[in-house]
Design a protein around this motif. Structure first.
Motif, mmCIF file in Angstrom:
data_model
loop_
_atom_site.group_PDB
_atom_site.id
_atom_site.type_symbol
_atom_site.label_atom_id
_atom_site.label_comp_id
_atom_site.label_asym_id
_atom_site.label_seq_id
_atom_site.Cartn_x
_atom_site.Cartn_y
_atom_site.Cartn_z
ATOM 1 N N LYS A 286 0.832 -1.198 0.000
ATOM 2 C CA LYS A 286 0.000 0.000 0.000
ATOM 3 C C LYS A 286 0.870 1.253 0.000
ATOM 4 O O LYS A 286 2.046 1.214 0.369
ATOM 5 C CB LYS A 286 -0.916 0.020 1.222
ATOM 6 C CG LYS A 286 -1.910 -1.130 1.285
ATOM 7 C CD LYS A 286 -2.799 -1.007 2.513
ATOM 8 C CE LYS A 286 -3.804 -2.154 2.598
ATOM 9 N NZ LYS A 286 -4.678 -2.033 3.791
ATOM 10 N N VAL A 287 0.254 2.362 -0.420
ATOM 11 C CA VAL A 287 0.927 3.657 -0.403
ATOM 12 C C VAL A 287 0.425 4.457 0.787
ATOM 13 O O VAL A 287 -0.782 4.597 0.991
ATOM 14 C CB VAL A 287 0.657 4.446 -1.707
ATOM 15 C CG1 VAL A 287 1.240 5.859 -1.604
ATOM 16 C CG2 VAL A 287 1.261 3.715 -2.894
ATOM 17 N N ARG A 288 1.342 4.933 1.600
ATOM 18 C CA ARG A 288 1.035 5.860 2.694
ATOM 19 C C ARG A 288 2.144 6.898 2.694
ATOM 20 O O ARG A 288 3.234 6.664 3.206
ATOM 21 C CB ARG A 288 0.935 5.138 4.029
ATOM 22 C CG ARG A 288 0.540 6.051 5.175
ATOM 23 C CD ARG A 288 0.352 5.280 6.471
ATOM 24 N NE ARG A 288 -0.839 4.446 6.441
ATOM 25 C CZ ARG A 288 -1.185 3.629 7.430
ATOM 26 N NH1 ARG A 288 -0.427 3.542 8.510
ATOM 27 N NH2 ARG A 288 -2.283 2.895 7.335
ATOM 28 N N GLU A 289 1.870 8.046 2.122
ATOM 29 C CA GLU A 289 2.909 9.036 1.812
ATOM 30 C C GLU A 289 3.719 9.466 3.037
ATOM 31 O O GLU A 289 4.923 9.641 2.957
ATOM 32 C CB GLU A 289 2.287 10.251 1.143
ATOM 33 C CG GLU A 289 1.713 9.967 -0.247
ATOM 34 C CD GLU A 289 1.156 11.206 -0.902
ATOM 35 O OE1 GLU A 289 1.246 12.299 -0.293
ATOM 36 O OE2 GLU A 289 0.639 11.094 -2.026
ATOM 37 N N ARG A 290 3.067 9.645 4.174
ATOM 38 C CA ARG A 290 3.759 10.235 5.324
ATOM 39 C C ARG A 290 3.988 9.221 6.451
ATOM 40 O O ARG A 290 4.006 9.591 7.625
ATOM 41 C CB ARG A 290 2.956 11.431 5.862
ATOM 42 C CG ARG A 290 2.708 12.530 4.843
ATOM 43 C CD ARG A 290 3.993 13.104 4.286
ATOM 44 N NE ARG A 290 4.849 13.656 5.315
ATOM 45 C CZ ARG A 290 6.094 14.072 5.122
ATOM 46 N NH1 ARG A 290 6.651 13.956 3.922
ATOM 47 N NH2 ARG A 290 6.794 14.580 6.115
ATOM 48 N N TRP A 291 4.196 7.950 6.103
ATOM 49 C CA TRP A 291 4.414 6.967 7.165
ATOM 50 C C TRP A 291 5.630 7.315 8.005
ATOM 51 O O TRP A 291 5.683 7.002 9.203
ATOM 52 C CB TRP A 291 4.548 5.555 6.598
ATOM 53 C CG TRP A 291 5.792 5.288 5.787
ATOM 54 C CD1 TRP A 291 5.889 5.274 4.439
ATOM 55 C CD2 TRP A 291 7.101 4.988 6.290
ATOM 56 N NE1 TRP A 291 7.171 4.989 4.049
ATOM 57 C CE2 TRP A 291 7.945 4.810 5.166
ATOM 58 C CE3 TRP A 291 7.644 4.852 7.560
ATOM 59 C CZ2 TRP A 291 9.301 4.509 5.287
ATOM 60 C CZ3 TRP A 291 8.997 4.552 7.686
ATOM 61 C CH2 TRP A 291 9.803 4.388 6.560
ATOM 62 N N ILE A 292 6.595 8.004 7.424
ATOM 63 C CA ILE A 292 7.833 8.322 8.140
ATOM 64 C C ILE A 292 7.604 9.335 9.257
ATOM 65 O O ILE A 292 8.439 9.498 10.144
ATOM 66 C CB ILE A 292 8.904 8.835 7.141
ATOM 67 C CG1 ILE A 292 10.301 8.716 7.756
ATOM 68 C CG2 ILE A 292 8.610 10.277 6.717
ATOM 69 C CD1 ILE A 292 11.409 8.990 6.775
ATOM 70 N N ASP A 293 6.444 10.030 9.236
ATOM 71 C CA ASP A 293 6.140 11.017 10.270
ATOM 72 C C ASP A 293 5.062 10.544 11.241
ATOM 73 O O ASP A 293 4.499 11.347 11.989
ATOM 74 C CB ASP A 293 5.695 12.335 9.622
ATOM 75 C CG ASP A 293 6.836 13.038 8.895
ATOM 76 O OD1 ASP A 293 7.963 13.000 9.419
ATOM 77 O OD2 ASP A 293 6.604 13.599 7.811
#
Length: 307
Positions: A286-293
């Motif tokens: 899946k795509v989760r753009e801001r997983w790093i935050d």
């Protein structure tokens, strides 16, 4: 660290040993070698370890709790800052610190010198382990050892090859002899304090690192979403691979799903070996753009989101 303690043998000893160094110095390889089991993922790419992984080894009456830290480097984003902060926190909390240096590098660069200065002020007791010495002439090793000791004044220097085990026994014997007297902190048969869900996610992340190229592995994370035990002893594991962009998702899946299928097969085989039972692994991308935050991910990894 676990609150569960166990007395161990009479006159038992216990030490927390932090393994520190630059990315790809061989910390995870040494940890797995010392423990005698794979508890930390190993790849040819730098900055593979994201969190502090503890591996537990017994040496005579001593329990050695090794902490495999993320490599220390100049951080560029929130995740990297948290990783480096975790490494330095491990140094300050440890009874003994082993600084691994890749002997093939021949001399410390500016980044290594900064780490050495940090060790001089933050590590209570520290030893130097020159790694991969089988590929370096002895004369060069003596010069390198002198240079590094001038910068950090190590108690001892060990010449090792974490990959094939040369010199590792001497290092472990010394660490056990220097461990403070005290009760063991983990049961005798425990080799890691990594939760099984996180261990499974790390195994899959390792296979993704090994099968994907360039910068893509650093843009992904893996979460174990479901873990179901069956009466026949097998386990069903559902995991989600999160990426930051749709183009990354297509690369991770591969043409006709070949890449992610290969990753699933490799991860499932590894988990079956480690868990010693049948594993049915299912991967979803899946795509989760801001997983790093996402602060929750940092908490799961044992990292400080605000570092």
């Amino acid at each position: 660290m676990s609150d569960t303690s166990t007395s161990g043998p009479n006159s038992s000893h216990c030490a927390v040993v932090a393994l520190v160094g630059a990315p790809n110095a061989g910390k995870s390889t040494l940890l797995n070698r010392a423990v005698g089991s794979k508890v930390s993922i190993v790849t040819h790419k730098v900055q593979t370890t994201r969190t502090r992984v503890r591996g537990i080894a017994l040496r005579d009456s001593a329990q050695l709790i090794f902490v495999d830290t993320p490599g220390i480097f100049a951080p560029k984003d929130r995740l990297q800052r948290a990783m480096v902060a975790a490494a330095w926190n491990a140094v300050q909390d440890a009874d003994l610190v082993v600084y691994l240096f890749d002997a093939q590098r021949q001399a410390p660069d500016a980044a290594a010198e900064e780490i050495l200065r940090g060790l001089g002020t933050r590590a209570r007791r520290r030893v130097l382990a020159l790694n991969k010495v089988d590929a370096v002439p002895r004369e060069s090793l003596l010069t390198l050892s002198a240079t590094l000791n001038d910068l950090a004044a190590f108690e001892r220097t060990f010449m090792i090859s974490a990959l094939d085990g040369d010199g590792v026994e001497d290092l472990l014997d010394w660490l056990a002899a220097e461990a403070p007297q005290g009760p063991w902190l983990y049961p005798e048969d425990q080799v890691s304090d990594l939760p099984l869900r996180l261990l499974a996610a790390e195994v899959t992340r390792e296979k993704l690192f090994l099968n994907l190229h360039q910068e893509l592995p650093y843009a992904l994370t893996v979460e174990t979403e479901a873990w179901e035990e069956f009466k026949d002893g097998s386990v069903k594991i559902d995991q989600t691979v999160y990426l930051q962009r749709e183009t990354q998702k297509r690369i991770a899946i591969g043409a006709g799903g070949r890449t992610i299928r290969k990753v699933r097969e490799q991860a499932q085989a590894e988990l079956q070996r480690q868990l010693e039972r049948p594993v049915h692994l299912y991967l979803f991308v899946k795509v989760r753009e801001r997983w790093i935050d996402d602060p929750d991910r940092y908490r799961d990894w044992g990292l400080d989101w605000q570092a």
